[in-house]
Structures are given as structure tokens and as C-alpha cells.
Design a protein around this motif. Structure first.
Motif, short mmCIF file in Angstrom:
data_model
loop_
_atom_site.label_atom_id
_atom_site.label_comp_id
_atom_site.label_asym_id
_atom_site.label_seq_id
_atom_site.Cartn_x
_atom_site.Cartn_y
_atom_site.Cartn_z
N ASP A 177 0.82 -1.21 0.00
CA ASP A 177 0.00 0.00 0.00
C ASP A 177 0.85 1.26 0.00
O ASP A 177 0.57 2.22 -0.71
N CYS A 178 1.90 1.25 0.81
CA CYS A 178 2.62 2.51 0.91
C CYS A 178 3.58 2.70 -0.25
O CYS A 178 3.94 3.81 -0.59
N ILE A 179 3.94 1.60 -0.92
CA ILE A 179 4.74 1.77 -2.14
C ILE A 179 3.88 2.41 -3.24
O ILE A 179 4.29 3.35 -3.90
N CYS A 180 2.65 1.91 -3.39
CA CYS A 180 1.84 2.41 -4.50
C CYS A 180 1.04 3.65 -4.12
O CYS A 180 0.36 4.22 -4.96
N GLY A 181 1.14 4.08 -2.88
CA GLY A 181 0.54 5.35 -2.53
C GLY A 181 -0.84 5.24 -1.91
O GLY A 181 -1.47 6.26 -1.62
N GLU A 191 -1.21 8.79 -6.30
CA GLU A 191 -1.24 7.41 -6.78
C GLU A 191 -0.94 7.32 -8.27
O GLU A 191 -0.14 6.50 -8.71
N GLU A 192 -1.62 8.18 -9.05
CA GLU A 192 -1.46 8.04 -10.50
C GLU A 192 -0.06 8.41 -10.95
O GLU A 192 0.49 7.84 -11.89
N LYS A 193 0.58 9.34 -10.21
CA LYS A 193 1.95 9.72 -10.56
C LYS A 193 2.89 8.54 -10.30
O LYS A 193 3.80 8.28 -11.07
N ILE A 194 2.63 7.82 -9.22
CA ILE A 194 3.46 6.66 -8.91
C ILE A 194 3.33 5.61 -10.01
O ILE A 194 4.30 5.02 -10.45
N VAL A 195 2.08 5.46 -10.48
CA VAL A 195 1.86 4.53 -11.60
C VAL A 195 2.68 4.97 -12.81
O VAL A 195 3.33 4.17 -13.47
N HIS A 196 2.64 6.26 -13.07
CA HIS A 196 3.39 6.77 -14.23
C HIS A 196 4.89 6.53 -14.08
O HIS A 196 5.61 6.47 -15.06
N GLN A 197 5.35 6.38 -12.83
CA GLN A 197 6.77 6.10 -12.60
C GLN A 197 7.10 4.65 -12.89
O GLN A 197 8.26 4.25 -12.84
N GLN A 218 0.33 -2.24 -18.50
CA GLN A 218 0.86 -0.91 -18.16
C GLN A 218 2.36 -0.85 -18.39
O GLN A 218 2.96 0.20 -18.21
N GLU A 219 2.96 -2.00 -18.72
CA GLU A 219 4.41 -2.12 -18.94
C GLU A 219 5.19 -1.49 -17.80
O GLU A 219 6.01 -0.59 -17.99
N PRO A 220 4.93 -1.96 -16.57
CA PRO A 220 5.61 -1.37 -15.42
C PRO A 220 7.01 -1.93 -15.23
O PRO A 220 7.35 -2.98 -15.80
N ASP A 221 7.82 -1.23 -14.45
CA ASP A 221 9.15 -1.75 -14.09
C ASP A 221 9.04 -2.63 -12.85
O ASP A 221 9.81 -3.54 -12.66
N ILE A 222 8.08 -2.28 -12.01
CA ILE A 222 7.89 -3.06 -10.79
C ILE A 222 6.43 -3.47 -10.71
O ILE A 222 5.53 -2.63 -10.88
N VAL A 223 6.22 -4.75 -10.47
CA VAL A 223 4.85 -5.25 -10.36
C VAL A 223 4.62 -5.66 -8.91
O VAL A 223 5.43 -6.40 -8.34
N LEU A 224 3.54 -5.15 -8.33
CA LEU A 224 3.18 -5.54 -6.97
C LEU A 224 1.95 -6.43 -7.03
O LEU A 224 0.93 -6.04 -7.57
#
Lengths: 424, 257, 161, 360
Positions: B49-53, B75-81, B164-170
Motif C-alpha cells: 500500500d505505501c509503495i503504490c501510494g 497514486e497516478e503519478k506513482i503509476v506513471h513512474q 501498463q508495462e511497469p518496471d515493478i509489479v506488486l
């Protein structure tokens, strides 16, 4: 399986509504001789057949319904009386009732419907100034007739409206004069926040200034406001001798209850109300308003033989608990005045009726009323009354003769500025 | 590239007095399948939770690639990261079709006006198609997501994370409620995902952890108790005491009830 | 009458009545089994259902109690002002505002919200007019919600939506 | 499969075109009075579309759309009032003791400015309120209550500022627009045609907006606002935008209303009308674009029809209608159509599966 079935029933219901709409549409179209562009054909249709249609347009639902329903009843009573006596021009009157729903655009819509579709000879209706102002362009444009039965703020004179309620100089101006002479000269003005109180108070202020009265406070509360503690606190600190009350509707109930709770009695400070009649007193409760004053042209106790008959008939029709009041009476005699004018004109044609109505008189329950040809208001007697413990109002003063209506207060020097700014 | 992708420094999450995470130091390395285990209330979900905001860190810093601090971002900015999260209960959009779910999830400009002009591009179509293939939902792509079976919903949500092609998947308990077959498939999927990104998974199922973990972190009372491979974890006395000891107690409770 | 402050008996009665209501509702919610169930349903409907709480029954009882108290409030109002078929519309907004300011599902919040709004309303009304007073109250509430978006008393939860 | 989609689109297009032409040719077969009523209903329908965009698609229930409708209407009415008085002061201002035109009325001397402000003003108010509330994640019941409080406050203000707004009487008694007499049948027919065209334009525009990816994002926000945040969207911006858009549409509807009805007053924009507007959408079926149009026209037609036939008791009929629809058609009238479609589809699927099985 059940739900869709009921749904289809519903749909059917809707279709019925639509069908009903279009049916009445067709009927109306059938009544219209030709397209309505031709002005002269318009009026003849109302004379056709054995009946004359008249429109009754009051709020039968919404916040105003409580007040307006009884006016509607009085108008229907008058129509019934006329019909029993052979109708007008030998024809029976056929009332077309519509509901203004306490919503001013609805008043405009329904007035249009009555005039354009039902082609009524006259409309009796309205209560609030707002409803009258909404109907005004519609009746003017269709060259119809509107009889408006309630006291109002004046400053208006439409060629298509007859005003059977009091103009300000037939209710407010004499009341202020009487108060200055009999009760004291420090005034507190309290009203609901809309056109009648604001305009009335503007005139009162000018009058007070001219007559040496003193204005100690002026408060407006939103319509339907029910907490008068802060206002009463202000009254308490200003100690006025007179409160001139132009509150409307339910607010009166709250105000008088809370005033009496606060221990302010008519002996300390007299409240004179111009929108509280017998009907409203029933709602307020006579015990909290007893001893306070009102100003009207008519009370149920008014001592004329016409009134005796009127009250008797009204109670016979609507029950012993029913009370009559000024607007009820004004609605009632409005119908009779119109009928008299039509008889005199020999037609329901609007121009002819207006011409015939000039100077016409009728012995109304409040005394003889006469239409002033100049502004289409009526001459009326002014009466100040005191509320009794049984909820009736006893007259304490009355004008010597019916007063000439003066909606623009042109006959009063102190009001010059007001009426001049309007004449521009 | 030995640098950690994500570094948590002395992160505390305080729920009006209760410290769900207490001065936690934690790292996620790239191309790893990183499991987080621990008894109930250890703070595993709060960590995600606290990683993704979703929950805000009361103090401490969360650094992405060693520099950007995430704790103050929305939250959405973290996703964009480049951080994407799958929640415990499937939270897909039931009133949208499978295709539409992926359509709004995929990597694209997600700002208001960009979205208004958005049109399908060929590459987008292709990648969505590939993803549908991967999770075996090609046939159902025009069905409403609400009509899918539970396992399919889980996959769809994993797919929504991946597009979403993320670098980190939770991932929070990705195999909860799945059949044995579905679990195996999910495991394969996770291995495939981790080929070019970091995957952080909270999971209770020890067999599953054992099969797919590169590295395992054991949490206890809001802090890291132990970190290492699954074998090391199993042999560590501290873990046995806290984890298995608790487990024995729980079993006793269960039989008691 | 104390100084310029006047308290008619009817108002004192209403004051007493509301305290009685408040105490009894507090007792119901925090000291009885039914109240506990109600709070459980409010916090997590599904979970409560799983634990054998009949949510339908709780809904019904809660709605009944809520309506009942609205009725009591209505009775109190007869002592103050006009009673008509449209009386509800005059109070509904104020009532909602109290809940918004106080926080949904918070007894203390509702009381504090009611006092806050009432006091500010009276002050604004006295200083300006009744119309402007209403506007100021509204602006104040908007401003307040910028500071505390979920009202005075917040009930936290970990669920996503 | 592709051909059926094309057919479907074509089918819709044909139905809508027929409806559009039917509406457009209404002046030929309806009396002036009925045409005027229909025009009013269509103005309401425009508003209902905007409201549904907000409620049906984005899941934000506003009980305050009367105010935006009213602002648009007042903007138009202020211009009309000034033109009717040919530069003089409107009558209510003189009663209220004003001697010259207040500053706020000055821009409304120019019709174009008035029309533009009629859209921009409600939009601006919605934008401010929306960004203040949505940004702080005030949503659901909180927002609904705030929107209703907004109505209460603004109506009180409108009534209270009698010297500026005409108080409870509102603004009425207009004469000309661009110098053309407003009350003539030909002008009214023109207003009607304009209303139909605007309705069609807004209908198509909104359909386009919600049928694409953007619409799916809105539905996503409706069904899981927080989830959307974790997909990288900023729901507050979307909600503010839709709220603003729907307020602008309401303003437009208000202007068309004033042109055809010739009066605007606080009773038209208060709490009860605002709730009624939501009822139109609920009755027609939210989450579709055609639903609110059907709802607005049907409810208002029923209202007029009932009240003309039974002036004493029409409110009971209307209430009964609402209750029946809510109980038996929770998804509104279009919901009925959708259930039917879904049933047909499931039958088709059933057949499809059978065929597939028989091949195995």
C-alpha cells in the motif's frame, strides 16, 4: 416472467398518456375553426354552443396550494351561483380548472393552454405576484382577460388584468396612517424576501419619513424561513412600538409562536399583518396572535347582508369549519363582476367586456365595489381589525367610503419619487 | 546493474497509533521474483500500500532507482513512474468487456484530453492481443468482465497490470482461490513477467513461494525479520520461532474452535 | 430570562428532549447487541453478513430508528413553528449538512456538526441577513471540507472503494 | 460478425434519423401551443443528457443541476429583459430603488456575450465547485449533499438579491431577440427547430464521447474510482471535466427554455426541480444517451397530460408512476430494452454453443 409483464403494463400506461395528450390535441384542433392567425375568428368560438368556458388557474399542489385552494373554491361557488341564476347571456358557465403547481413557469404554460387551446372567455387565478407576472405576458399576447384576487404591491396596470384585491393605498397606506395615530411612531419592518414586502416597505419608508414616523429596523427572511430567534433578538433590542409584518405563509406561524414564547405581547409591541387573514390564523393558532392587528378590505365578521349570505353559502358548500377571508371574497366577487360586465357588453369579446366593465359596480360581501376604468382595479373599503380568541377578526376601524385604487401611489406627495422613477 | 530498483528507508506507516510498518528498510532488485511472507498483521499488504501510494508513509523515504522519492506523490503519478499493483480481491471493471478493461489499463497517455482523442494503434492492438493470448482469454474478449470465472478475473487483473508495462509489479495474493492448475499457470506467468522487471508478491501459500521465489522476505510486526532464499528461510531458527510458533498456536485455536 | 438571553420553556424542553435522544441512541449503538450489529454492518457489510448478522434486519431496524427520531424531531418542531406537508424540505439540507460536517457514521461528529452549524448560522444571520447568512454557512462548509474532506470524525478503513 | 455490427450501427442510425426528422417536422402537425410544450421538453432533454453523462457514466450524482440550468436561463433572460426595456431599467430595479444598471448586468446588453456567458458561467461555477470537492476526494453522498446545498444557497441568493434578479418573480415579459418579436408563431417555430438541432448535436457529441475509450474510462471511474488511480488515471480531473461539461449543457438547455417559455424564476431552479431532473434520467435509464431524452420527454409529457386531465389529483398519478418505475424498472425504460436484448443474445449464444457441441 412477472416483471416484464408489469413493465409492459407500465409502457401501456405511458402510451395511454400520450394517446390522451394527442386526443385532447385533436379535440382542440377540431374546435378551432381555422388556423388561429385570423384574430377575428378567435373570440367567436367561445360564444359557440350552450356554454361559456372560463379558466380557473390556482396552485392546487405545492406550497401555495393551502392558500389558493380556498380561492378556487370561492370562484367555483360564484360560478355555480351564476349558473343557478340562468348563467351569463343565457349560457351556462363551464369552469376549466388547471393547476399552477406553485411554479411560475407552469402558471404561464397553463394560462397559455387555457387561452389558446380551451379559448376561455376569462381566467380567474393567481395568488403570488410572481404568478401574476408570469401570466401577464401570456394574457397580453393572447389578448385574454385575467381576474387577480389578491392584495399586492401595486406598480402595475395591465390592460388585460382586472385587480380585485387591494392596491397598496387600500391596505398599507391607511394602515400606516392609523398606526401612527393610534399605536406609536417607531416602526420595525419585517417581511419575507420577495417583491411584495420589499416594494411595500419602500413605500412605507417614504410614508414614515413624510409623516414623522421612525424606522428602527428592517428585516427580510427567505420564504419558508422558520427560525425567528435572531429577528426577535433584534426586535427586543430595538423596542419598536409597531411591527409591520409582511411575512408570507408558514413563516407567520413560526414568527408569532416564537414572539409569544419570547414574552412579547401586543401591549408591548403591536404587530400589524397584511398577509394574515382568517385562514392563516387557523394555522397560527389564535392564542399566540390574539390582540395583534390586520389590515384588509374584508373579514368574515364584516357586517353586510351580502356577507351573511356569502358566509352561509360558503360554509354550506365547503363545511362548517371553512372560514372566509379577504382573497377568498375577492376571488368570489371577481367572477360576479366579470359576469355583470359580460351581461352589459352582450358578448364575451375581450375589448367589449373591458369597455363595459368601466365604472361597473357590484354589491360584494365587503360592500359595494366599483371598477376604476383607468387602471382596472376596484374601489374598496379599508378595514383594520384585531384578532380575537376564537380566530375571527373584529373590525376596529374602517374607511368612511370605498377608497379609489391608486396602484402607482400617484395621489400621495411622499410617494412622488417612487412613482416618478417608474413612469420613466 | 546491481543497483536496487526500489529502496525503502526507515519507512513507518502509522494508523492513528498503530504502527503497521515500523522503520522498515527494504529493497527490491530488478529481474527478481521477490516474495514477502509473514504472519497476519505483519504489515505485508501495508508495505504494498505505501509503495503504490494507497497508504501514506508517516516518515521515511521510498526511492525509485535510488533517487525519486515516492512518498509525496499521488497514486497516478506513482503509476506513471512504472509501478503497477494488483489488489487482493479482483478489482476489475465488471461492466466493461475484457478487451475494454485492458484498453483502459494499457500504457498510454492517460490525461484527460489525450484520452479524448485516443484511437487504437496497430501496436496497441497487437500487444493487447498478445496479452489476451498469454492469459488465455482471446475467446472471451468481448464478454463482460463480470461474467468471468474467478481465476480468469485474477488473470485479467494481472494482465491489466502487465499492459501498463511497469518496471515493478506488486501482486497481493495472486493465487488466492485458484485451482491447482490455475496456480501452476499463474506461476509460469509470473516467471515470464519477471524476465524484464521486478515482481514483488505477498503470498501465504508456501508451496507456491517455494516453487517460484528468487528471494523471500519474512516480515514480522512491521519489520524485516529475515531475508534470503526459501531454503535459508526455512532453516532460520528466528523464522521458525515466530512464524511456525505462531502457526502452531493458530492451529491450536482452530481445533479449539 | 438571563440578561439578553431568553430561554422559553418550549426551547428548554426541546433541549432536554434532544439530550435524552442522544443518550438513548448512544446507549443503543454502543451498549447493546443490536447496536453492535448495526455498527458492524456499517463498517463491513459482507463480513457482518458472513458472521451471521442479518443485514436486512439491521437495515430495517436502523431505518425505523432513523425515521422514529426524525418523527421526534418533527414533534419538537411543532413547538417552534409552522407544520405543513412541506416542512421536511426546510430542514433536510441542514440535516444533511450536519452529517457532512460531522462525518458519516459518527455520533459525536453529528452533535459537534450541529452545534457548529447552528452557532455560525445564528452569528452570521445576526451580523448580516438571513439570506447572506445561508451563503456564508455554505462557503464555510466548503472551506471546512478542504481541510477535512470526510468530516470531523473519520472512520478509516482499508477497503479499496 | 463484422457485418452485424455494421448492421446494428446502421439500424441505430436509421432509427435516430427517423426520430430526428419526426421532431424536425413537428411544426407541420402540432399546434403552436403543443409545439411550444414539446420544445420545452426537448430543452429538458438536453439537460438530462448532460446530467446522465455525470451520473450514469461517471457515477457522480448531482442534485444541483437546476442551478446550472438557471444560470444559463438567467443569462439569456437578462439580455431579453434589457432588450424589452430598450436600454431602460427593468421595472423591478426601479422598485428596488436602483437608479442605473448594475455592473453585473452590463455585459448582457450584447446578445452574443449573453449567450456565451450562458454557457461559460455555469461551466465556471461547476469547475470551481468540482475542483474544490473532487480534488479533495469528496465524493458520493458528500458531493450530492453539497450540490444540493449549492442550490439552496444560490436560490436564496437569487431571491434575496431582488434588485439584481427580480426576486421570486424572476424575469419575464420579454419582447424581442435580435430585434425579432419573440412571441410570434414563426419565431417560436424557429426556436423549436434550434432546440431540436442543438439536442441532436449534443446527443451525437455525447454519444461519441462515451462510446470510445474515454467513455470506458468514465465507467471505470464510476465503478472503481480508486482502482482507476492505480491504473494511472486522475479521476478528479475527469470528474471535474464532466461536471463542468454537464453544467455547460445545462446552461444551454436553460437558454433554450427561456426562449420558448418566456419566463425564468427561482421556482424553476430550486431543490425540487433539481431532484426532478434526476428523476427524468432515472426513469429513462441512466448509462445510456437516449434514456435521459426519453425520460425527460415522457415525464414532462405525463406531467402536462395528467395535470390537464386531472388538475386536482395529478400529483398522485405522477408519484405512482415514479414508484412503479423505480420498483419494477430499476434500470429505467431503456433497461427494459436491454434486458430484452440480453435475453435474445443469450438465446443466440445458447444456439451457438449447441452447434459447437454437436461438432465435437
Amino acid at each position: 416472467m412477472r416483471k416484464p409483464f408489469i413493465a409492459f403494463v407500465l409502457l401501456g400506461l405511458f402510451l395511454c398518456v400520450l394517446a390522451a395528450c394527442s386526443a385532447s390535441e385533436n379535440a382542440a384542433n377540431a374546435n378551432e375553426p381555422e388556423e388561429t392567425d385570423n384574430e377575428s375568428t378567435e373570440d367567436t368560438s367561445t360564444d359557440n354552443g350552450d356554454t361559456i368556458k372560463v379558466g380557473i388557474l390556482h396552485s392546487l399542489s405545492g406550497t401555495m396550494a393551502i392558500s389558493e385552494t380556498s380561492v378556487q373554491q370561492a370562484e367555483l361557488l360564484a360560478i355555480e351561483e351564476i349558473n343557478e341564476n340562468g348563467g351569463v347571456l343565457g349560457k351556462q358557465l363551464e369552469p376549466v380548472v388547471e393547476d399552477g403547481a406553485s411554479d411560475w413557469p407552469t402558471f404561464a404554460e397553463k394560462a397559455g393552454k387555457l387561452l389558446e387551446q380551451d379559448q376561455v372567455a376569462a381566467i380567474f387565478g393567481g395568488w403570488t405576484s410572481a404568478s401574476r407576472k408570469a401570466m401577464l405576458p401570456v394574457v397580453e399576447e393572447n389578448n385574454g382577460l385575467l381576474f387577480y384576487p389578491v392584495q399586492y404591491e401595486g406598480m402595475e396596470s395591465s390592460p388585460n388584468i382586472f385587480y380585485t384585491g387591494a392596491a397598496p393605498n387600500q391596505q398599507i397606506v391607511p394602515a400606516v396612517n392609523w398606526l401612527l395615530e393610534n399605536k406609536g411612531d417607531s416602526f420595525f419592518l419585517l417581511g419575507s424576501d420577495y417583491v411584495f414586502p420589499r416594494t411595500a416597505n419602500a413605500a412605507i419608508k417614504a410614508q414614515l419619513e413624510a409623516k414623522g414616523g421612525e424606522l428602527v429596523g428592517e428585516e427580510y427572511t427567505p420564504l419558508g424561513h422558520t427560525d425567528y430567534n435572531t429577528v426577535i433578538a433584534k426586535i427586543r433590542s430595538e423596542q419598536p412600538e409597531v411591527i409591520f409584518n409582511t411575512l408570507n405563509g408558514d413563516s407567520n406561524v413560526a414568527f408569532f409562536k416564537q414572539l409569544s414564547d419570547a414574552g412579547i405581547t401586543p401591549e408591548d409591541t403591536t404587530v400589524l399583518s397584511v398577509s394574515v387573514a382568517e385562514e392563516e390564523i387557523k394555522g397560527i393558532g389564535a392564542e399566540v396572535i390574539e390582540g395583534h392587528l390586520t389590515s384588509w378590505n374584508y373579514y368574515q365578521t364584516t357586517d353586510t347582508s351580502e356577507n351573511e349570505a356569502f358566509v352561509e353559502n360558503y360554509k354550506a358548500a365547503y363545511g362548517d369549519d371553512a372560514v372566509t377571508a379577504d382573497p377568498i371574497e375577492a376571488g368570489y366577487f371577481g367572477v360576479h363582476l366579470w359576469a355583470k360586465a359580460v351581461e352589459k357588453a352582450g358578448t364575451t369579446d375581450v375589448e367589449a367586456v373591458k369597455e363595459a366593465a368601466k365604472g361597473i359596480s357590484y354589491d360584494a360581501p365587503n360592500g359595494t365595489v366599483t371598477i376604476d376604468g383607468d387602471n382596472q382595479h376596484v374601489y374598496k373599503t379599508v378595514r383594520i381589525g384585531e384578532v380575537q380568541s376564537d380566530g375571527m377578526i373584529e373590525q376596529v376601524w374602517q374607511s368612511e367610503e370605498p377608497i379609489k385604487p391608486d396602484p402607482f401611489l400617484e395621489g400621495y406627495d411622499w410617494a412622488n419619487e417612487l412613482s416618478e422613477s417608474l413612469a420613466e | 546493474m546491481s543497483e536496487n530498483m526500489l529502496t525503502l528507508q526507515k519507512v513507518t506507516v502509522d494508523f492513528s497509533g498503530f504502527k503497521a510498518i515500523n522503520e522498515l528498510d527494504f529493497q527490491v532488485a530488478p529481474n527478481n521474483v521477490h516474495f514477502v511472507i509473514g504472519p497476519n498483521g505483519a504489515g505485508k499488504t501495508t508495505l504494498l500500500d505505501c509503495i503504490c501510494g494507497k497508504s501514506r508513509a508517516t516518515s521515511g523515504a521510498i526511492l525509485l532507482h535510488g533517487k525519486k522519492d515516492l512518498t509525496k506523490r499521488s497514486e497516478e503519478k506513482i503509476v506513471h513512474q512504472g509501478i503497477a499493483r494488483k489488489f487482493q480481491a479482483p478489482s476489475i471493471f465488471h461492466k466493461l468487456t475484457v478487451m475494454e478493461n485492458l484498453e483502459i489499463a494499457m500504457k498510454q497517455k492517460k490525461r484527460l484530453f489525450a484520452m479524448m482523442k485516443a484511437k487504437w494503434t496497430k501496436t496497441e492492438k497487437q500487444s493487447i492481443h498478445d496479452m489476451l493470448d498469454l492469459i488465455d482469454l482471446i475467446e472471451e474478449k468481448d464478454e463482460l468482465a463480470g461474467t468471468l470465472a474467478h481465476g480468469q478475473k485474477q488473470w485479467l487483473e494481472i494482465a491489466m497490470v502487465l499492459v501498463q508495462e511497469p518496471d515493478i509489479v506488486l501482486l497481493d495474493e495472486p493465487i488466492a482461490g485458484m485451482s491447482k492448475k490455475e496456480r501452476d499457470k499463474t506461476g509460469e506467468l509470473i516467471t515470464k513477467i519477471a524476465e524484464d522487471r521486478a515482481v514483488l508478491i505477498v503470498e501465504h501459500d508456501m508451496d507456491f513461494v517455494k516453487s517460484y521465489a528468487d528471494i523471500v522476505t519474512v516480515m514480522h510486526e512491521g519489520q524485516v525479520l529475515f531475508e534470503g532464499s526459501m531454503d535459508e528461510v526455512q532453516n532460520d531458527p528466528k523464522v521458525r520461532e515466530v512464524y511456525l510458533g505462531r502457526k502452531v498456536e493458530e492451529d491450536a485455536d482452530n481445533t479449539g474452535a | 430570562m438571563v440578561g439578553s438571553l431568553s430561554l422559553p420553556y418550549s426551547r428548554l424542553f426541546i433541549l432536554a428532549l434532544s439530550i435524552v435522544c442522544l443518550v438513548s441512541i448512544y446507549y443503543y449503538f454502543y451498549r447493546t447487541a443490536n447496536g453492535r450489529r448495526t455498527r458492524a454492518v456499517m463498517q463491513n457489510r459482507q463480513m457482518a453478513e458472513c458472521l451471521g448478522v442479518s443485514t436486512r434486519k439491521v437495515d430495517m431496524i436502523t431505518f425505523a430508528i432513523g425515521s422514529g427520531f426524525a418523527g421526534v424531531a418533527g414533534c419538537a418542531l411543532t413547538l417552534l413553528g409552522a407544520i405543513g406537508p412541506t416542512i421536511g424540505t426546510n430542514y433536510i439540507i441542514d440535516a444533511f449538512m450536519v452529517v457532512v460536517v460531522g462525518g458519516v457514521g459518527a455520533l459525536f461528529g453529528a452533535v459537534a456538526g450541529a452545534f457548529g452549524i447552528g452557532i455560525f448560522n445564528t452569528v452570521f444571520e445576526y451580523v448580516t441577513s438571513a439570506s447572506i447568512g445561508k451563503v456564508l454557512i455554505f462557503l464555510l462548509i466548503i472551506a471546512f471540507l478542504q481541510w477535512r474532506p470526510s468530516g470531523l470524525v473519520v472512520s478509516r478503513s482499508r477497503s479499496l472503494d | 460478425m463484422q457485418s452485424t455490427i455494421i448492421q446494428k450501427l446502421l439500424g441505430h442510425r436509421i432509427i435516430f434519423s427517423i426520430l430526428f426528422i419526426l421532431l424536425l417536422t413537428a411544426p407541420l402537425y402540432l399546434s403552436d401551443f403543443r409545439l411550444n410544450l414539446l420544445g420545452k421538453f426537448l430543452a429538458f432533454a438536453i439537460l438530462a443528457i448532460g446530467l446522465d453523462l455525470l451520473w450514469g457514466y461517471t457515477g457522480v450524482l448531482s442534485l444541483g443541476h437546476g442551478i446550472f440550468f438557471g444560470l444559463g436561463a438567467y443569462c439569456m433572460a437578462m439580455y431579453l429583459k434589457l432588450e424589452a426595456n430598450a436600454g431602460g431599467l427593468p421595472d423591478f430595479m426601479t422598485w428596488s430603488g436602483m437608479s442605473e444598471l448594475p455592473l453585473i448586468w452590463l455585459p448582457f446588453q450584447y446578445p452574443i456575450v449573453a449567450i456565451i456567458l450562458g454557457v461559460l458561467f455555469p461551466a465556471f461555477l461547476a469547475f470551481v465547485l468540482g475542483s474544490l470537492t473532487f480534488r479533495n476526494r469528496i465524493s458520493g453522498v458528500y458531493f450530492t449533499i453539497l450540490s444540493q446545498a449549492l442550490v439552496l444557497v444560490l436560490v436564496t441568493l437569487f431571491v434575496g438579491a431582488q434588485n439584481l434578479t427580480g426576486g421570486t418573480s424572476g424575469l419575464t415579459n420579454f419582447e424581442t431577440l435580435f430585434g425579432i418579436p419573440m412571441n410570434e408563431a414563426s419565431t417560436q417555430t424557429m426556436f423549436y427547430i434550434i432546440t431540436v438541432v442543438v439536442l441532436a448535436a449534443i446527443f451525437l457529441g455525447c454519444r461519441r464521447l462515451v462510446n470510445g475509450r474515454f467513455g470506458n474510462v468514465l465507467i471505470g471511474i464510476r465503478d472503481g474510482e480508486n482502482r482507476m488511480r492505480f491504473l494511472g488515471y486522475n479521476p478528479s480531473a475527469y470528474k471535474t471535466f464532466i461536471y463542468t461539461l454537464s453544467a455547460a449543457i445545462a446552461g444551454m438547455a436553460g437558454m433554450l427554455f427561456v426562449l420558448q417559455v418566456g419566463i425564468i424564476s427561482p421556482t424553476m431552479i430550486g431543490i425540487i426541480p433539481s431532484i426532478e431532473m434526476v428523476l427524468w434520467v432515472a426513469l429513462g435509464g441512466r448509462g445510456t444517451i437516449i434514456g435521459p431524452v426519453i425520460g425527460a420527454v415522457l415525464v414532462n409529457a405525463a406531467k402536462t397530460g395528467f395535470s390537464e386531465s386531472y388538475p386536482d389529483i395529478w400529483t398522485y398519478f405522477l408519484g405512482l408512476l415514479f414508484v412503479l418505475v423505480v420498483v419494477f424498472l430499476p434500470k429505467g425504460l431503456t433497461g427494459l430494452f436491454e434486458t430484452w436484448k440480453a435475453r435474445r443474445k443469450s438465446q443466440n449464444v445458447g444456439k451457438h454453443v449447441d452447434v459447437a457441441k454437436s461438432y465435437r
